[in-house]
Design an enzyme around this catalytic site. Structure first.
Site, PDB file in Angstrom:
ATOM      1  N   GLU A 143      30.962  83.856  24.090  1.00 50.57           N
ATOM      2  CA  GLU A 143      32.420  83.722  24.063  1.00 50.57           C
ATOM      3  C   GLU A 143      32.784  83.059  22.747  1.00 50.57           C
ATOM      4  OE1 GLU A 143      36.110  81.208  25.732  1.00 50.57           O
ATOM      5  OE2 GLU A 143      34.234  81.053  26.862  1.00 50.57           O
ATOM      6  N   CYS A 153      41.088  78.739  22.304  1.00 50.96           N
ATOM      7  CA  CYS A 153      40.799  80.028  21.671  1.00 50.96           C
ATOM      8  C   CYS A 153      41.646  81.145  22.253  1.00 50.96           C
ATOM      9  CB  CYS A 153      39.322  80.366  21.779  1.00 50.96           C
ATOM     10  SG  CYS A 153      38.743  80.566  23.452  1.00 50.96           S
TER      11      CYS A 153
END
Length: 505
Positions: free
Chosen positions: A248, A282
């Protein structure tokens, strides 16, 4: 939700060659001292995890569920203590830290309760050619999973790997960020308090070298959260041993505001998505594309909302400091680039940076080739650009190399769904921002430079499982082709069946 830079060894205080201190980013005061695990320590942890994996596997879905729900309860009962550790190590407000604990607990609960339903062996159709076979598919744990976690959401993000890996039957060795080792240590101590007879979950602390050692240690899978650049290095190391990886990475998420959008609601979500956690999210909002008819209104209301925010290190602050101090340099560089290329700062600007604290910055009319558009910012800075309509907003959103998330604001649900289908990313929210975070059943992950693989949901459980297929022959095949003594008659019948079944238009 991921972090930015790994390793961050220059941001920690070394006390000698084998220990380091975690620091409160609000004050710079040392919080605690932790060991830097070397090869020997990592190898011991992995060996213990491998031994424990046999016991954990034998517990089965029902037994693992009991242990994990007990773990969940222990965390929830002591949530205030964990939130205090998160706040001290990240600098985020107490309420934000407690919200993170709530989200982490929800995912642990969901993984524990749903693993059996999703991963248990199930029967599948055999098909005409294998009519004499009973066919099954099931899922088995990898064994030992190494989890490398972030600093911006040091509980919620790694729990998306830890909980799902444990529920799938794996043991876990967790290496938290060197900026937030206390969170990982707290979790390990809470697991140990359950008095499990084997070390199913362990935490090792250290710097970037410890993370590298974990990747090279022979674990059966790595779950990594971090920058795209570091993910490539981790992937290269994994390739040497064919160790599977779920990564990720970063994002440059766009928010799209259509002409019919509820502007008041859009502004509220934009403020949270762009400025929450000091922009260190993010999947937060970094680019906003607003349809021309409502652009001026949106900018006016958004700037007013953002100006009301007050960063700081108190309980009443809107958000805290940059957890990673040198992230301020990246934010400064992007603001400078945007202004140099003709962008305008309608809120804040270069004078918004005050050491680890950054006041809100809103940029408009920023060229699409500016780093403020192309690179992840990870700070309380956002670009608001005017577009002709929703179609142009989609085109600009998809121009990014990142593909983590996006949001669409429109009062027409059908339009929102169609826009979501056209956006090249892993998750889209319509008329909200980050709404997926509280839905454990939804898988999370990205495309492109945002990484690959999924955590959360059924896909997250399967991510930490290997697939095992099984056939059981019930009776001899009436037309047996799986033999070295194949009969000509059987081949003729099979060729005829092929034409009749598949050869017709």
């Amino acid at each position: 939700m991921c972090w930015r830079i790994e390793p961050v060894t220059d941001q920690i205080e070394r006390t000698n060659e084998s220990t380091f201190e975690s620091l409160d980013p609000r004050t710079g005061v040392a919080l605690a001292t932790y060991p830097i695990a070397g090869t020997a320590e990592v190898d011991v942890a992995v060996a213990r995890a491998r031994s424990a994996a046999r016991w954990w596997d034998v517990q089965g879905f029902v037994g693992r569920k009991r242990w994990l729900l007990e773990f969940k309860s222990a965390i929830a009962k002591d949530a205030a203590s964990l939130a205090t550790v998160i706040a001290a190590e990240t600098g985020k407000p107490d309420e934000d830290s407690l919200l993170e604990v709530m989200l982490g607990v929800e995912h642990l609960d969901w993984a524990a309760r749903n693993a059996e339903k999703i991963l248990r062996q199930r029967k599948v159709g055999s098909g005409l050619l294998a009519v004499n076979q009973k066919a099954y598919v099931g899922y088995r744990p990898f064994g030992v999973v190494g989890v490398i976690g972030p600093w911006n959401y040091p509980l919620y993000t790694p729990m998306g790997s830890i909980a799902y890996a444990l529920a799938a039957g794996n043991t876990v060795v967790f290496k938290p960020s060197e900026l937030t080792p206390g969170v990982g240590t707290w979790l390990a101590e809470k697991w140990q308090s359950l008095a499990a007879p084997h070390p199913v979950f362990q935490t090792i602390t250290g710097d970037g070298s410890t993370g590298t050692t974990l990747v090279e240690s022979g674990v059966d899978k790595i779950a990594f959260t971090g920058s795209t650049a570091t993910a490539k290095k981790v992937m290269a190391t994994c390739a040497k041993s064919l160790t599977p990886l779920v990564a990720e990475c970063g994002g440059k998420d766009a928010m799209l505001v259509d002409a019919d959008a509820d502007i008041t609601a859009a502004v509220e979500f934009a403020t949270f998505g762009a400025m929450g956690n000091a922009g260190q999210t993010c999947a937060g909002v970094e680019r906003i594309y607003v349809a021309a008819p409502v652009y001026d209104r949106f900018v006016g209301e958004f700037t007013a909302a953002v100006k009301a925010l007050k960063p700081g290190g108190t309980k009443t602050s809107s958000y805290g400091p940059m957890t990673l101090g040198k992230q301020s340099d990246i934010v400064r560089g992007q603001i400078e680039d945007a202004l140099a290329k003709g962008g305008k700062a309608v809120v804040g600007g270069l004078d918004s940076l005050h050491g680890p604290y950054i006041d809100p910055v809103v940029l408009t009319d920023v060229p699409e080739d500016s780093t403020a558009i192309t690179e992840e910012t990870f700070g309380p800075t956002v670009v608001v650009n005017k577009v002709r309509d929703l179609d142009e907003a989609i085109e600009r959103a998809n121009a990014s190399k990142y593909g983590l998330g996006a949001s669409v604001f429109t009062q027409d649900g059908a339009v929102g769904r169609r826009a979501a289908e056209k956006l090249d990313c892993g998750v889209v929210t319509v008329n909200s921002v980050l709404g997926f975070a509280g839905v454990p059943a939804l898988p999370f992950g990205g495309t492109g430079d945002s990484g690959f693989g999924r955590i959360h949901g059924a896909d997250g459980l399967r991510e930490f499982s290997t697939v095992k297929s099984l056939t059981v022959q019930s009776f001899a095949a009436p037309v047996n082709l799986l033999t070295m003594k194949r009969k000509a008659r059987n081949m003729k019948l099979s060729v005829l069946a092929l034409k009749l079944r598949h050869g017709r238009g």
